[in-house]
Every structure is written in structure tokens, then in C-alpha cells.
Scaffold this motif. Structure first.
Motif, short mmCIF file in Angstrom:
data_model
loop_
_atom_site.label_atom_id
_atom_site.label_comp_id
_atom_site.label_asym_id
_atom_site.label_seq_id
_atom_site.Cartn_x
_atom_site.Cartn_y
_atom_site.Cartn_z
N ARG A 102 0.83 -1.20 0.00
CA ARG A 102 0.00 0.00 0.00
C ARG A 102 0.86 1.25 0.00
NH1 ARG A 102 -4.38 -1.86 4.48
NH2 ARG A 102 -5.71 -3.06 3.08
N VAL A 105 2.54 1.59 -3.45
CA VAL A 105 1.55 1.99 -4.47
C VAL A 105 1.18 3.46 -4.27
CG1 VAL A 105 -0.83 1.66 -5.23
CG2 VAL A 105 0.65 -0.32 -4.91
N SER A 106 1.01 3.87 -3.03
CA SER A 106 0.69 5.27 -2.75
C SER A 106 1.81 6.19 -3.22
CB SER A 106 0.45 5.44 -1.25
OG SER A 106 0.17 6.77 -0.95
N ASP A 107 3.06 5.84 -2.91
CA ASP A 107 4.20 6.64 -3.36
C ASP A 107 4.27 6.70 -4.88
OD1 ASP A 107 4.93 7.08 -0.76
OD2 ASP A 107 6.56 5.60 -0.73
N LEU A 108 4.08 5.56 -5.51
CA LEU A 108 4.13 5.50 -6.97
C LEU A 108 3.01 6.34 -7.58
CD1 LEU A 108 5.53 4.30 -9.44
CD2 LEU A 108 3.98 2.35 -9.26
N THR A 109 1.83 6.30 -6.99
CA THR A 109 0.70 7.09 -7.48
C THR A 109 0.99 8.58 -7.36
OG1 THR A 109 -0.82 5.34 -6.80
CG2 THR A 109 -1.78 7.49 -7.21
N GLU A 110 1.58 8.99 -6.23
CA GLU A 110 1.93 10.40 -6.06
C GLU A 110 2.96 10.84 -7.10
OE1 GLU A 110 3.12 11.26 -2.06
OE2 GLU A 110 1.28 10.43 -1.23
N LEU A 112 3.50 9.49 -10.05
CA LEU A 112 2.83 9.48 -11.34
C LEU A 112 1.96 10.72 -11.52
CD1 LEU A 112 2.26 7.86 -13.94
CD2 LEU A 112 0.39 6.76 -12.71
N GLU A 113 1.24 11.08 -10.46
CA GLU A 113 0.38 12.27 -10.51
C GLU A 113 1.24 13.53 -10.69
OE1 GLU A 113 -3.52 13.76 -8.06
OE2 GLU A 113 -1.86 12.87 -6.93
#
Length: 168
Positions: A102, A105-110, A112-113
Motif C-alpha cells: 500500500r 503503491v501510494s508513493d508511486l501514485t503520487e 505518477l500524478e
């Protein structure tokens, strides 16, 4: 996903509960052997001897049977405890893995955003430059259109003047 942790429960069975059943099975086997022995001509004497051994619970057969059953019970209980410990370790491992996943994934999402917004900003600058050029060219076209109308009007005036004069 729901969290499930199952444990194996070992039913607690006393050795004494199994002794009458074993005694009955032994007696049935004994009677079957007795009938075979009688057919073979040995007679019921050996059967009586074996019956006396089975009925006397203090005999070596039952004490070794009791100790074997106790050993098997202990081994089974140890195996069940090992299985339960292993399942608890697996559950803890999966919980840690889920939490770690989690976070990643959260770090990767940030990231990517953030990258997506950088790309948007870059594209916005390009679009803004192109719109500026388009606006300038449209203004130039409008100016040229006005000049062309003036030229056409001048040509029309000249043509009317030329056509309207008598020939010399």
C-alpha cells in the motif's frame, strides 16, 4: 479482502474412551482367530490364554498401547501447534506485505500524478504559444482582408470610372 486466520483444533480424546472399543475389536479378532484355530486343530486353550491377557488391563500389551497412543497424541498436538504457529507467521507476513505494498503503491501514485501535472504544464505552455500565434495570424488575416476589400473597392471605383467615361 477479508482477513482470515484459521487454526486447527485437536479434539481431546482420552485413552480410556478408546480402550473398550479396542478391547471389543480385539475380542472380535480373537474370536475369529479362535474359530480358525479350532478349525486348524489347536483348540480353545490358546484362545483362553489370549483372552486372559486382553482382559487384564495391566498386561504389557495395554501399557505399550497406552504409551503409543500418548506418544501419537503428543506428536499430533505438536504438529497442530506447529501448523497454527506457521499460519500466524504467514498471516503476519501477509499483513506486512499488504501494508508495504500500500505504501509503495501510494508513493508511486503520487509520483505518477506529479509527473502527469508536469506534462500538463508543459503541454499548456505549448498550447498557449500556439494559441498566441493563431491569434496573431487571425488578426493579420483580418487586417489583410480589410486591405483586400479596400483594394477591391478601389478597383471597382476605377473600373466604373473607366467604363463610365466616353471614348475619345
Amino acid at each position: 479482502m477479508p482477513h482470515r486466520q484459521t487454526e486447527v483444533d485437536m479434539p481431546q480424546v482420552e485413552c480410556k474412551d478408546q480402550e473398550p472399543q479396542l478391547l471389543e475389536e480385539s475380542q472380535e479378532r480373537q474370536q475369529g482367530e479362535e474359530s480358525r484355530e479350532e478349525e486348524a486343530g489347536r483348540g480353545p486353550a490358546s484362545a483362553n490364554r489370549q483372552m486372559m491377557m486382553l482382559e487384564g488391563k495391566s498386561g504389557p500389551y495395554f501399557s505399550s498401547l497406552d504409551s503409543s497412543i500418548n506418544i501419537l497424541k503428543k506428536r499430533a498436538q505438536e504438529l497442530i501447534e506447529n501448523i497454527n504457529e506457521s499460519r500466524q507467521k504467514d498471516h503476519a507476513l501477509m499483513t506486512n506485505f499488504r501494508d508495504s505494498l500500500r505504501i509503495k503503491v501510494s508513493d508511486l501514485t503520487e509520483k505518477l500524478e506529479e509527473r502527469m501535472y508536469q506534462i500538463y504544464n508543459h503541454h499548456n505552455k505549448i498550447i498557449q504559444e500556439k494559441l498566441q500565434e493563431f491569434t496573431q495570424k487571425m488578426a493579420k488575416i483580418s487586417h489583410l482582408e480589410t486591405e483586400l476589400k479596400e483594394v477591391c473597392h478601389s478597383v471597382e471605383t476605377v473600373y466604373k470610372d473607366l467604363c463610365g467615361q466616353p471614348e475619345v
